[in-house]
Write an enzyme that holds these catalytic residues in place. Sequence first.
Site, PDB file in Angstrom:
ATOM      1  N   PRO A  63     -24.507  14.787  21.993  1.00 63.06           N
ATOM      2  CA  PRO A  63     -25.495  15.266  23.330  1.00 63.06           C
ATOM      3  C   PRO A  63     -27.099  14.799  23.173  1.00 63.06           C
ATOM      4  O   PRO A  63     -27.722  14.493  24.119  1.00 63.06           O
ATOM      5  CB  PRO A  63     -25.701  16.693  22.663  1.00 63.06           C
ATOM      6  CG  PRO A  63     -24.195  17.074  22.534  1.00 63.06           C
ATOM      7  CD  PRO A  63     -24.089  16.026  21.531  1.00 63.06           C
ATOM      8  N   THR A  65     -27.639   9.281  25.114  1.00 65.70           N
ATOM      9  CA  THR A  65     -28.799   9.000  25.601  1.00 65.70           C
ATOM     10  C   THR A  65     -29.836   9.781  24.854  1.00 65.70           C
ATOM     11  O   THR A  65     -29.827  11.025  24.327  1.00 65.70           O
ATOM     12  CB  THR A  65     -28.955   9.569  27.015  1.00 65.70           C
ATOM     13  OG1 THR A  65     -27.933   9.098  27.916  1.00 65.70           O
ATOM     14  CG2 THR A  65     -30.302   9.212  27.547  1.00 65.70           C
ATOM     15  N   LYS A 102     -32.194   2.951  30.080  1.00 61.74           N
ATOM     16  CA  LYS A 102     -31.644   4.063  30.585  1.00 61.74           C
ATOM     17  C   LYS A 102     -32.573   5.154  31.131  1.00 61.74           C
ATOM     18  O   LYS A 102     -32.602   5.635  32.102  1.00 61.74           O
ATOM     19  CB  LYS A 102     -30.804   4.671  29.267  1.00 61.74           C
ATOM     20  CG  LYS A 102     -30.344   6.087  29.524  1.00 61.74           C
ATOM     21  CD  LYS A 102     -28.959   6.115  30.620  1.00 61.74           C
ATOM     22  CE  LYS A 102     -28.861   7.573  30.821  1.00 61.74           C
ATOM     23  NZ  LYS A 102     -27.462   7.569  31.984  1.00 61.74           N
TER      24      LYS A 102
HETATM   25  P1  NAD Z   1     -20.914  16.948  26.059  1.00 62.83           P
HETATM   26  O1  NAD Z   1     -21.594  18.107  25.710  1.00 62.83           O
HETATM   27  O2  NAD Z   1     -19.702  17.097  26.954  1.00 62.83           O
HETATM   28  O3  NAD Z   1     -20.177  16.266  24.680  1.00 62.83           O
HETATM   29  C1  NAD Z   1     -20.636  16.235  23.215  1.00 62.83           C
HETATM   30  C2  NAD Z   1     -19.754  16.273  22.289  1.00 62.83           C
HETATM   31  O4  NAD Z   1     -20.466  16.296  21.075  1.00 62.83           O
HETATM   32  C3  NAD Z   1     -18.926  17.758  22.346  1.00 62.83           C
HETATM   33  O5  NAD Z   1     -17.697  17.625  22.490  1.00 62.83           O
HETATM   34  C4  NAD Z   1     -19.647  18.430  21.030  1.00 62.83           C
HETATM   35  O6  NAD Z   1     -18.610  19.009  20.429  1.00 62.83           O
HETATM   36  C5  NAD Z   1     -19.832  17.136  20.298  1.00 62.83           C
HETATM   37  N1  NAD Z   1     -20.876  17.540  19.046  1.00 62.83           N
HETATM   38  C6  NAD Z   1     -21.949  17.914  19.114  1.00 62.83           C
HETATM   39  N2  NAD Z   1     -22.726  18.229  17.776  1.00 62.83           N
HETATM   40  C7  NAD Z   1     -21.647  17.368  17.039  1.00 62.83           C
HETATM   41  C8  NAD Z   1     -21.435  17.160  15.661  1.00 62.83           C
HETATM   42  N3  NAD Z   1     -22.591  17.352  14.915  1.00 62.83           N
HETATM   43  N4  NAD Z   1     -20.241  16.520  15.309  1.00 62.83           N
HETATM   44  C9  NAD Z   1     -19.490  16.110  16.002  1.00 62.83           C
HETATM   45  N5  NAD Z   1     -19.189  16.274  17.162  1.00 62.83           N
HETATM   46  C10 NAD Z   1     -20.320  17.087  17.716  1.00 62.83           C
HETATM   47  O7  NAD Z   1     -21.737  15.630  26.523  1.00 62.83           O
HETATM   48  P2  NAD Z   1     -21.456  14.435  27.293  1.00 62.83           P
HETATM   49  O8  NAD Z   1     -21.431  14.816  28.910  1.00 62.83           O
HETATM   50  O9  NAD Z   1     -20.154  13.872  26.844  1.00 62.83           O
HETATM   51  O10 NAD Z   1     -22.734  13.502  27.020  1.00 62.83           O
HETATM   52  C11 NAD Z   1     -22.882  12.780  25.817  1.00 62.83           C
HETATM   53  C12 NAD Z   1     -24.030  11.867  25.778  1.00 62.83           C
HETATM   54  O11 NAD Z   1     -23.963  10.724  26.879  1.00 62.83           O
HETATM   55  C13 NAD Z   1     -25.069  12.676  25.980  1.00 62.83           C
HETATM   56  O12 NAD Z   1     -26.386  11.918  25.387  1.00 62.83           O
HETATM   57  C14 NAD Z   1     -25.582  12.689  27.536  1.00 62.83           C
HETATM   58  O13 NAD Z   1     -26.876  12.757  27.888  1.00 62.83           O
HETATM   59  C15 NAD Z   1     -25.143  10.885  27.854  1.00 62.83           C
HETATM   60  N6  NAD Z   1     -24.743  11.040  29.369  1.00 62.83           N
HETATM   61  C16 NAD Z   1     -23.982  11.916  29.797  1.00 62.83           C
HETATM   62  C17 NAD Z   1     -23.497  11.657  31.216  1.00 62.83           C
HETATM   63  C18 NAD Z   1     -22.480  12.586  31.982  1.00 62.83           C
HETATM   64  O14 NAD Z   1     -22.552  12.196  33.110  1.00 62.83           O
HETATM   65  N7  NAD Z   1     -21.823  13.527  31.487  1.00 62.83           N
HETATM   66  C19 NAD Z   1     -23.948  10.375  31.604  1.00 62.83           C
HETATM   67  C20 NAD Z   1     -24.399   9.315  31.105  1.00 62.83           C
HETATM   68  C21 NAD Z   1     -25.117   9.540  29.770  1.00 62.83           C
END
Ligand code: NAD
Length: 297
Positions: free
Chosen positions: A65, A95, A170
Amino acid sequence: MKIGFIGLGNMGAPMAHNLLKAGHTLNVFDLNAHAVQSLAAEGATASRTPKAASTDVEYVITMLPAAAHVKAVLTGEDGILAGIAKNVTIIDSSTIDPASVKTFAELANQNGNTFVDAPVSGGTGGATAGTLTFMVGGSATAYEHVKPILQAMGKNIVHCGDTSTGQVAKICNNLVLGITMAGVSEAMALGVALGIDPKVLGGIINTSTGRCWSSDTYNPFPGVIETAPSTRGYTGGFGTDLMLKDLGLATDAARLARQPVYLGALAQQLYQTMSTKGAGKLDFSSVIKLYRNEGDA
Ligand code: NAD
């Protein structure tokens, strides 16, 4: 290749799936055991810690995240740097802010590893389809080294420059996006208040100089674009809270660079207001509600 993958959320899970599909071998870790089990059922090896996931691999990918999570996973007692062999490259696709990237790259360097920032655009749809754009920050050698791996998950793999420039690309793109969505919302709400049909106005903007992605793809006024989140109650798009996070990264980076972001700071407050009102999970185009009576848009 043998790859450690940490962070199996909305983005990470489909990305890991595409790596498996391309024939790579994966060690996976997430705090969410269910997410780990789903990937294990597809043939990945479930790991108990980031350290275990990073042992005996050629690359490690993180998709988490925010910077605090990347730091914990990287530097914790059972973290990546505790288990990784020298010369293994770490690719962070989360990000996060450019300053943190530089700190993490330095830590990795001291450990004998290369840290590449490779944030993505394309959303969950792009992650599932394997058509993400990766914005890569690092040396030319590091870029060439990670490119074949990223190609299993994305269509456009762009070298943006040195370490942290992937994140710069980004957050600057999302700065434009946050501002243009607020601008289109303002214009659409004004036009409708002055009596023009929203579809007519949307059509004019989309064939005129006001045209942009916020108007022709995700138009915030319901019904103007059939496939836009606004037409389905602002669901299934890019969440207001995610836009708020990215604008926070942009304004923080701007403060460090002593660079003004007048419109970005204002846009940040608009999305903050929406989030405070409980709309954080709605698509960010719901910001148009600030310009209209509740229930109108
Ligand atoms: P999400 O919240 O769905 O997934 C994050 C995952 O990380 C979760 O499964 C969580 O359990 C895991 N996590 C958190 N802390 C952890 C730790 N200490 N150890 C192991 N696992 C851990 O988020 P997402 O939508 O997959 O986004 C991930 C990244 O991508 C973010 O930085 C977001 O800004 C970026 N992003 C997201 C999108 C989108 O449309 N969702 C698009 C572009 C970029």
